[in-house]
Design a protein around this motif. Structure first.
Motif, PDB file in Angstrom:
ATOM      1  N   SER A  88       0.865  -1.168   0.000  1.00 23.49           N
ATOM      2  CA  SER A  88       0.000   0.000   0.000  1.00 23.49           C
ATOM      3  C   SER A  88       0.907   1.225   0.000  1.00 23.49           C
ATOM      4  CB  SER A  88      -0.951   0.007   1.200  1.00 23.49           C
ATOM      5  OG  SER A  88      -1.982   0.952   0.992  1.00 23.49           O
ATOM      6  N   CYS A 106       2.904   0.657  -6.537  1.00 25.14           N
ATOM      7  CA  CYS A 106       2.388  -0.603  -5.988  1.00 25.14           C
ATOM      8  C   CYS A 106       1.933  -1.532  -7.115  1.00 25.14           C
ATOM      9  CB  CYS A 106       1.209  -0.327  -5.062  1.00 25.14           C
ATOM     10  SG  CYS A 106       1.603  -0.305  -3.307  1.00 25.14           S
ATOM     11  N   THR A 124       2.493   4.879   1.455  1.00 28.83           N
ATOM     12  CA  THR A 124       2.834   5.560   2.697  1.00 28.83           C
ATOM     13  C   THR A 124       1.778   6.622   3.003  1.00 28.83           C
ATOM     14  OG1 THR A 124       5.172   5.260   2.191  1.00 28.83           O
ATOM     15  CG2 THR A 124       4.618   6.876   3.892  1.00 28.83           C
ATOM     16  N   GLU A 184       5.408  -0.612   1.973  1.00 28.83           N
ATOM     17  CA  GLU A 184       4.825   0.671   1.592  1.00 28.83           C
ATOM     18  C   GLU A 184       5.621   1.319   0.461  1.00 28.83           C
ATOM     19  OE1 GLU A 184       2.574   2.478   5.375  1.00 28.83           O
ATOM     20  OE2 GLU A 184       4.761   2.459   5.601  1.00 28.83           O
TER      21      GLU A 184
END
Length: 288
Positions: free
Chosen positions: A156, A184, A158, A177
């Protein structure tokens, strides 16, 4: 002579300091609308929600919502629709750029929660969605949220809350992150991670952008209810009650006149069912 030079330097220092201090003051959305120019924050890498195109134009649901809101406020105040400057606002920087006066308002898949509401005001919410997973279509080992609790790598961005919620619920997940959702997606494509999590609205946009490569898995609790409820709001300066109420009036008008549903259908297409209109001004769901 030296005294005169010292006086000039001191005056310049005061002026520079005053200018610097002024530049960090939060902006007022309604004052900016009145001035004819607003600065709006959004995402630049979310298909169907907030995208900066090669020709530098902006498209997406959040872009259209924000544009409707500022134009409605202008109409109500009897001024011309303002010129809009768009500013990319990654998840990790949103509260900071609002507090520093770098933007008037942010519409960028901005989920309202207690922590964020301590730093900024929220107009809306205007949309309700839920958290989901994006996985590779050829990976049949991930069929549910619980399948992640086996040392799988979850990506995912930050500053986003969804992955932290999964990590808390499933300690066996390896959380990674990245600085953007597109990063991603690329990591998932290259098999550096096993899944990506964020709101269903965002994930379906990426799935449509890469047909056949990814699929979205809805995340539910053991009782069958959604893993999370994500209420999207419009972030603005803390304690700016006038602008907040003006935004809420605009959101209500947008929903009442059918504009919001038209925006959803246009930008989300066959995945429009993953969102529903929310109740502007109702923040009862925000809990410490």
């Amino acid at each position: 002579m030296m005294r005169r030079i010292f006086a000039i330097i001191s005056a310049l220092a005061v002026a520079v300091t005053a200018t610097a201090c002024g530049s960090t003051e939060p902006r007022s959305l309604v004052r900016s609308v009145d001035s004819g120019h607003v600065i709006l924050g959004t995402k630049y890498d979310q298909p169907g929600l907030g995208m900066r195109n090669p020709d530098k134009t902006m498209t997406g649901l959040d872009v259209e919502v924000a544009t409707y809101v500022v134009n409605h406020i202008a109409d109500q105040r009897g001024v011309a629709h303002p010129e809009i400057t768009w500013r990319e606002t990654p998840s990790a920087t949103r509260e900071t750029v609002i507090k520093n006066g770098e933007v008037d308002m942010i519409a960028g898949t901005y989920s309202i929660n207690a922590s964020r509401a301590k730093s900024v005001n929220f107009g809306g919410p205007y949309l309700l969605t839920h958290q989901a997973l994006l996985v590779r279509s050829d990976d049949h080992t991930l069929q549910s949220l619980q399948d992640l609790d086996k040392g799988r790598k979850l990506c995912s961005v930050t500053g986003s809350t969804p992955a932290q919620k999964v990590k808390k619920s499933l300690p066996g997940v390896q959380l990674q992150e990245y600085d953007s959702y597109s990063s991603c997606v690329e990591a998932l494509h290259q098999k550096k991670v096993d899944a990506m999590t964020t709101d269903a609205t965002i994930l379906y946009g990426f799935a449509l952008q890469y047909p056949g490569e990814f699929e979205v898995i809805e995340m539910t609790k053991e009782d069958g209810k959604p893993f999370t409820n994500e209420h999207y709001g419009l972030g603005l300066a803390k304690d700016d009650a006038e602008s907040t109420e003006a935004i809420n009036d605009a959101v209500r008008a947008m929903q009442d006149d059918g504009s919001f549903q038209a925006m959803v259908d246009k930008n989300l297409g066959e995945n429009a069912s993953v969102v529903e209109a929310d109740e502007a001004g109702n923040l009862d769901f925000v809990k410490e």
